[in-house]
Write an enzyme that holds these catalytic residues in place. Structure first.
Site, short mmCIF file in Angstrom:
data_model
loop_
_atom_site.label_atom_id
_atom_site.label_comp_id
_atom_site.label_asym_id
_atom_site.label_seq_id
_atom_site.Cartn_x
_atom_site.Cartn_y
_atom_site.Cartn_z
CB ALA A 221 -0.92 0.02 1.22
CG PHE B 205 9.60 2.32 0.04
CD1 PHE B 205 10.73 1.54 -0.19
CD2 PHE B 205 8.47 2.06 -0.71
CE1 PHE B 205 10.72 0.52 -1.14
CE2 PHE B 205 8.45 1.06 -1.66
CZ PHE B 205 9.59 0.28 -1.88
CD GLU C 282 4.14 14.65 2.18
OE1 GLU C 282 4.76 13.68 1.72
OE2 GLU C 282 3.13 14.54 2.90
CD GLN D 17 20.63 27.35 -34.43
OE1 GLN D 17 20.38 26.34 -35.08
NE2 GLN D 17 20.42 28.59 -34.89
CG HIS E 10 27.63 17.96 -17.46
ND1 HIS E 10 26.50 18.76 -17.37
CD2 HIS E 10 28.52 18.49 -16.58
CE1 HIS E 10 26.70 19.71 -16.47
NE2 HIS E 10 27.92 19.58 -15.99
#
Length: 380
Positions: A131, A157, A243, A280, A339
């Site tokens: 869930a 988690f 939050e 460009q 990069h």
């Protein structure tokens, strides 16, 4: 454009945050990343500097300010510094409101001074193996035993799960009512039956401990019920706007910083005998990203202003969250590409930002959930 939402006091606070990061966080962050957890001393240092409990009343040791702009400054500076391990935003902006708005006087005096000093680190345990965003699927349950609840179940988690001293657990206290049969119970470190599982190995935010939690016949005193029994759903919904705004603030700050460092990189990096910035395609990429950040910044700053006058709607917060985090994800990918091979090297800030920021579109409500909230508000 010049931002106009901050005063001199906010900018002075920004300098305090930067000094704290330079002294107490950045010299240690690589070590925390390897260890998978920050030092406890970093939390007490944050408390001593006045960075914890910004909105907690002064009588309990807090800053006594309901001005969310201070939290926004904190989020912006931690994000720009790449300091993802010390989860002050989780502590202040997500868990703090539960304690201050739902806690009774005894609970406030018991928990808030330590909350503000950094001696009590907090976590909120909502997500379970089966869930996530769907509260109706929560199976962790607490049975009324008279003067206490008997808590059983598991969570996963959970940010701050290893280091936390207080865990606000979302548990089912009645089989009926679906999402409306949930309560908030505060589980404290050392309670028999409360066990921590693995410190989970994530692709990013390595210094932020994220854990599995297990509750096996944990006796939680009735004095640790936060708010009303079976009233968790309303409380959870009430705090979600802040939050989600906090996540959006971090996301746009992260995207802007990525554009800044990539702009400098392409000016210096040469290919085919000239700087990348002379190509460009590269100029167009930077122009697009800068424009997207500028537009998003205007909306997020407006949301901060609205929230400060208690007028931010859940729909606007959802818009800000999904748009800003998706922009951060998109910006990280494009800046890493600019990069080249160096972007894939962990020593470059763009690589860390790429992995650290990927969770932003997931926690606090996924992008799909945010769109559903916005869509329902428009279409019923």
């Amino acid at each position: 454009m010049q931002r106009d939402i901050y005063t001199e006091e906010h900018e002075a606070f920004r300098e305090t945050v930067r000094a704290f990061l330079a002294k107490e966080v950045l010299p240690h962050h690589d070590r925390w990343e390897r260890a998978g957890i920050v030092d406890r001393s970093a939390w007490t240092a944050a408390g001593a500097q006045g960075l914890l409990g910004l909105a907690v009343p002064e009588e309990y040791g807090g800053g006594g300010s309901g001005d969310f702009r201070y939290s926004a400054v904190l989020a912006e500076e931690f994000t720009r510094a790449g300091a993802s391990g010390l989860a002050l935003g989780l502590h202040n902006d997500i868990i703090g409101p539960y304690l201050t708005s739902l806690g009774n006087e005894e609970q406030k005096r018991r928990w808030l001074p330590g909350f503000c000093s950094g001696e009590l680190v907090t976590a909120v345990a909502m997500t379970e193996p089966g869930a996530g965003s769907d509260l109706q699927g929560i199976r962790t349950h607490a049975v009324d035993q008279g003067d206490h609840y008997l808590l059983n179940g598991s969570k996963t988690f959970i940010s701050n799960g290893i280091i936390a001293d207080l865990v606000v657990v979302v548990a089912r206290t009645t089989p009926e009512g679906g999402a409306h049969g949930l309560s908030l119970l505060v589980v404290e470190r050392g309670m028999p039956g409360f066990e921590r599982g693995r410190n989970l190995d994530k692709i990013g935010q390595k210094a932020q401990d994220t854990a599995e939690l297990f509750f096996n016949d944990v006796r939680v005193p009735k004095a640790n019920l936060l708010g009303e029994e079976n009233g968790a759903f309303v409380s959870l919904m009430r705090n979600l706007a802040q939050e989600r705004l906090a996540i959006a603030v971090s996301a746009i700050a992260g995207a802007e910083h990525l554009v800044e460092i990539t702009t400098e990189y392409v000016k210096q990096r040469e290919a085919f005998g000239r700087p990348l910035a002379k190509l460009q395609h590269v100029r167009f990429e930077i122009a697009e990203l800068a424009t997207e950040c500028a537009v998003t910044r205007a909306f997020v700053d407006r949301c901060i202003t609205e929230h400060n006058r208690w007028a931010l709607t859940p729909v606007d917060a959802s818009m800000a969250k999904w748009w800003a985090t998706e922009l951060q994800k998109r910006t990280a990918d494009r800046c890493l590409q600019l990069h080249g091979g160096y972007g894939y090297m962990a020593e470059y800030p763009v690589a860390k930002a790429f992995t650290d920021g990927r969770i932003q579109t997931i926690y606090g409500g996924t992008t799909e959930i945010m769109k559903e909230i916005v869509g329902r508000s428009l279409l019923g």
